[in-house]
Scaffold this active site. Structure first.
Site, PDB file in Angstrom:
ATOM      1  N   THR A  16      23.252  44.953  73.462  1.00 53.08           N
ATOM      2  CA  THR A  16      23.287  46.418  73.503  1.00 53.08           C
ATOM      3  C   THR A  16      21.933  46.996  73.104  1.00 53.08           C
ATOM      4  OG1 THR A  16      25.579  46.232  72.736  1.00 53.08           O
ATOM      5  CG2 THR A  16      24.628  48.429  72.738  1.00 53.08           C
ATOM      6  N   SER A 111      18.662  46.726  63.215  1.00 54.21           N
ATOM      7  CA  SER A 111      19.351  47.980  62.908  1.00 54.21           C
ATOM      8  C   SER A 111      20.105  47.927  61.582  1.00 54.21           C
ATOM      9  CB  SER A 111      20.274  48.326  64.074  1.00 54.21           C
ATOM     10  OG  SER A 111      20.805  49.602  63.906  1.00 54.21           O
ATOM     11  N   HIS A 112      21.410  48.082  61.643  1.00 51.09           N
ATOM     12  CA  HIS A 112      22.246  48.181  60.448  1.00 51.09           C
ATOM     13  C   HIS A 112      22.732  46.809  59.973  1.00 51.09           C
ATOM     14  CE1 HIS A 112      24.325  48.238  64.199  1.00 51.09           C
ATOM     15  NE2 HIS A 112      25.343  47.652  63.609  1.00 51.09           N
ATOM     16  N   ASP A 276      20.362  54.322  58.580  1.00 55.02           N
ATOM     17  CA  ASP A 276      20.566  52.867  58.576  1.00 55.02           C
ATOM     18  C   ASP A 276      19.263  52.086  58.450  1.00 55.02           C
ATOM     19  OD1 ASP A 276      19.577  53.396  61.116  1.00 55.02           O
ATOM     20  OD2 ASP A 276      20.673  51.730  62.013  1.00 55.02           O
ATOM     21  N   ASP A 278      17.043  50.776  60.397  1.00 52.16           N
ATOM     22  CA  ASP A 278      15.843  51.157  61.148  1.00 52.16           C
ATOM     23  C   ASP A 278      15.740  52.666  61.374  1.00 52.16           C
ATOM     24  OD1 ASP A 278      18.049  51.110  62.848  1.00 52.16           O
ATOM     25  OD2 ASP A 278      16.833  50.713  64.614  1.00 52.16           O
ATOM     26  N   ASP A 280      17.706  54.978  62.783  1.00 52.68           N
ATOM     27  CA  ASP A 280      18.161  55.752  63.944  1.00 52.68           C
ATOM     28  C   ASP A 280      19.589  56.278  63.800  1.00 52.68           C
ATOM     29  OD1 ASP A 280      19.322  53.284  64.234  1.00 52.68           O
ATOM     30  OD2 ASP A 280      18.660  52.957  66.310  1.00 52.68           O
ATOM     31  N   ARG A 281      20.347  55.741  62.842  1.00 56.04           N
ATOM     32  CA  ARG A 281      21.712  56.254  62.662  1.00 56.04           C
ATOM     33  C   ARG A 281      21.755  57.300  61.558  1.00 56.04           C
ATOM     34  NH1 ARG A 281      26.134  51.418  63.356  1.00 56.04           N
ATOM     35  NH2 ARG A 281      25.365  50.757  65.376  1.00 56.04           N
ATOM     36  N   LYS A 375      17.981  57.358  69.351  1.00 55.59           N
ATOM     37  CA  LYS A 375      18.726  58.203  68.433  1.00 55.59           C
ATOM     38  C   LYS A 375      17.896  58.358  67.156  1.00 55.59           C
ATOM     39  CE  LYS A 375      21.596  54.289  67.182  1.00 55.59           C
ATOM     40  NZ  LYS A 375      22.386  53.463  68.088  1.00 55.59           N
TER      41      LYS A 375
HETATM   42  C1  G1P Z   1      26.719  49.246  68.449  1.00 53.53           C
HETATM   43  C2  G1P Z   1      27.329  50.613  68.691  1.00 53.53           C
HETATM   44  C3  G1P Z   1      26.576  51.314  69.789  1.00 53.53           C
HETATM   45  C4  G1P Z   1      25.097  51.409  69.420  1.00 53.53           C
HETATM   46  C5  G1P Z   1      24.557  50.024  69.106  1.00 53.53           C
HETATM   47  C6  G1P Z   1      23.129  50.096  68.595  1.00 53.53           C
HETATM   48  O1  G1P Z   1      26.802  48.473  69.628  1.00 53.53           O
HETATM   49  O2  G1P Z   1      28.693  50.503  69.018  1.00 53.53           O
HETATM   50  O3  G1P Z   1      27.122  52.593  69.969  1.00 53.53           O
HETATM   51  O4  G1P Z   1      24.365  51.956  70.476  1.00 53.53           O
HETATM   52  O5  G1P Z   1      25.362  49.413  68.100  1.00 53.53           O
HETATM   53  O6  G1P Z   1      23.029  50.831  67.416  1.00 53.53           O
HETATM   54  P1  G1P Z   1      27.961  47.368  69.888  1.00 53.53           P
HETATM   55  O7  G1P Z   1      27.895  46.399  68.754  1.00 53.53           O
HETATM   56  O8  G1P Z   1      29.254  48.133  69.858  1.00 53.53           O
HETATM   57  O9  G1P Z   1      27.642  46.796  71.230  1.00 53.53           O
HETATM   58 ZN    ZN Z   2      19.838  51.391  63.868  1.00 49.53          ZN
END
Ligand code: G1P
Ligand code: ZN
Length: 542
Positions: A16, A111-112, A276, A278, A280-281, A375
């Site tokens: 993703t 990311s998170h 979060d 990085d 962006d959240r 984001k």
């Molecule tokens: C998750 C979130 C998605 C976001 C992505 C990156 O992806 O559900 O909305 O864009 O993290 O922050 P997922 O693990 O569901 O594929």
């Molecule tokens: Zn992030």
């Protein structure tokens, strides 16, 4: 320059949001190098061009940056624009790519996801518009990783990542920039800093921002405490750490409990926010009040005209499929275009570039606008601060008034993490096989209006993305969705998204849990979650 012989790894398909693996995987000899070489081999404008580079500061960030710099030099990159200390939040990286008109950027982040030697690392390529590479690009990179036989790297002294200014490595010039300044300048153009400053000075407003020991600490301190005059204790957990202090840097009710407790009880602050790993959240909290990310997007869309950077009006909005339809109601009433895209920020890029939308968001604590192509956590916080300053109302009052006008979309998400991959795939296949039977059926008094496997045709370039998650819509506007995560690094993660629509203002103050009860039951039964995954309850509810 050295040419190093290597062999392909079979698991370098970006998910993703880029390639995410355990740190240990990235430390495997040649693993990072292969992927980076695949970027240089496919993104040929980088040869003789400019690359932006930075990361969220997690464990292995600095080491990876040194490797990428030496490979950039070997691959003929003319100049690298590097965040000081190797740090750039994801939104700041997007801002830098756009401002310096680079030929793309490499962002190091998971990311998170937790950081540290046993945890996660990630890398992604962003295109010159500042956004995550679209699927055509990530697939090309992946294809390249499958046949790679060598990569190029130069020997050299480590680059001083902390010294601002120009250095050279081989024939490549490396410009270390202040990680915060360009981003802060952009925020000043979008928001009424004077007004927010007055709010902080009013003596009747208090706020806490939880940087979760991640990359936004320096950004939040500079902007909130430095430029906007918030009290010095406003930013908590503001020192970035390589392991995020051992925490899980994901701004939600489960992982940002310290912040949640500061916004609850008799001494609660008026406004709480978090970002979060990085940056962006975002999570937005009022006094004893949680704003769902889907509602946050809807409130922003309804009030954009009150905010400096959007005062001339917005033309359209977009949300990812699992995000609640709250913003659709706003778009409907205000006559805005509204798009439903697959999960992941990369799908918003074309819509933003084509000027079809100005605001977009995801239920996963992501909101953003046309100011960059990622984001943006702190941007969302500043948007809310600006709104609070203009409206002079509490967060709860603003959201409740919004529900009154547009109806309330109760919303919740259940995550089942690290389940067996085959079980997860079997569950999705089973749901797919049921899709044709569902429309017209009544499940516990909810009548199914439609059931499908979400597919999306990009209105700008016509590209098609299929199997993006199961949607089951009911006649009263409620919805259930299922999909498998594309960012997990262990087994599979099943996400179950639930939404219940309530137009009646006298019924908008119930608990989400009580409203969702029957929909949860329908979802668990339909998907046979317990039988297939062995789980009696989700890992996290957000
Ligand atoms: C998750 C979130 C998605 C976001 C992505 C990156 O992806 O559900 O909305 O864009 O993290 O922050 P997922 O693990 O569901 O594929
Ligand atoms: Zn992030």
């Amino acid at each position: 320059m050295d040419t190093i012989t290597t062999q392909p790894f079979s698991d370098q398909r970006p998910g993703t949001s880029g390639l995410r693996k355990k740190v240990k995987a990235f430390q495997t000899p040649h693993y990072l190098e292969n992927f980076v070489q695949a970027i240089f081999d496919t993104q040929t404008d980088l040869r003789g061009g400019v690359l932006a580079l930075g990361g969220d500061g997690r464990f292995y960030n600095r080491e990876a940056i040194q490797i990428i710099l030496r490979m950039a030099a070997a691959n003929g990159v003319k100049r690298v624009v590097l965040g000081q200390g190797g740090l750039l939040s994801t939104p700041a990286a997007s801002c830098v790519i756009r401002k310096y008109k680079t030929d793309g950027g490499i962002i190091l982040s998971a990311s998170h996801n937790p950081g540290g030697p046993e945890d996660d690392f990630g890398i992604k390529f962003n295109t010159p518009n500042g956004g995550p590479a679209p699927e055509s690009v990530t697939e090309a990179i992946f294809e390249r990783t499958k046949s790679i036989t060598e990569y190029s790297i130069i020997e050299g002294q480590p680059v001083d990542l902390d010294q601002p200014g120009e250095q050279t490595l081989g024939e490549t010039s490396i410009r270390v920039i202040d990680s915060v300044k360009d981003y802060a300048d952009l925020m000043m153009q979008l928001f009424d800093f004077e007004r927010i400053h007055q709010l902080f000075n009013s003596g009747v407003f208090s706020m806490r921002f939880d940087a979760m020991h991640a990359v936004t600490g320096p950004y939040a301190k500079y902007i909130l405490e430095g430029l906007l005059g918030a009290l010095p204790e406003t930013v908590i957990n503001g020192e970035p750490k390589v392991d995020f202090g051992g925490g899980h840097p994901d701004p939600n009710l489960a992982h940002a409990q310290e912040l949640v407790s500061l916004t609850s009880g008799p001494n609660a602050v008026d406004f709480g926010a978090a970002s979060d790993g990085d940056g962006d959240r975002n999570m937005i909290l009022g006094r004893n009040f949680f704003v769902t990310p889907s509602d946050s997007l809807a409130v922003m869309a309804a009030n954009a005209h009150l905010i400096k950077g959007y005062a001339t009006g917005i033309n359209g909005v977009a949300r990812s499929m699992p995000t609640s339809q709250a913003v659709d109601r706003v778009a409907d009433q205000l006559g805005l275009a509204c798009y439903e895209t697959p999960t992941g920020w990369k799908f918003f890029g074309n819509l933003l570039d084509a000027g079809k939308i100005a605001l977009c968001g995801e239920e996963s604590f992501g909101t953003g606008s046309n100011h960059i192509r990622e984001k943006d956590g702190l941007w969302a916080v500043l948007f809310w601060l600006n709104l609070l300053a203009v409206k002079q109302q509490s967060v709860a009052m603003i959201v409740q008034a919004h529900w009154h006008t547009f109806g309330r979309n109760y919303y919740t998400r259940y995550d089942y993490e690290a389940i067996d991959k085959h079980a997860a795939e079997g569950l999705m296949a089973h749901l797919r096989s049921e899709l044709d039977n569902l429309p017209g059926q009544t499940l516990d008094s909810y009548r199914v209006a439609y059931a499908d496997d979400f597919a999306y045709t990009d209105p700008v370039d016509g590209s098609r993305s299929e199997q993006q998650g199961i949607r089951i819509g009911f006649e009263d506007g409620s919805r259930i969705a299922f999909r498998l995560s594309g960012t997990g690094t262990e087994g599979a993660t099943l996400r179950l998204y639930l939404e219940a629509y309530e137009p009646d203002p006298t019924k908008q103050m119930q608990s989400t849990e009580s409203v969702m009860g029957r929909l949860v039951h329908i979802a668990l039964t339909l998907a046979e979650i317990e039988q297939r995954t062995g789980r009696t309850k989700p890992t996290v509810i957000t």
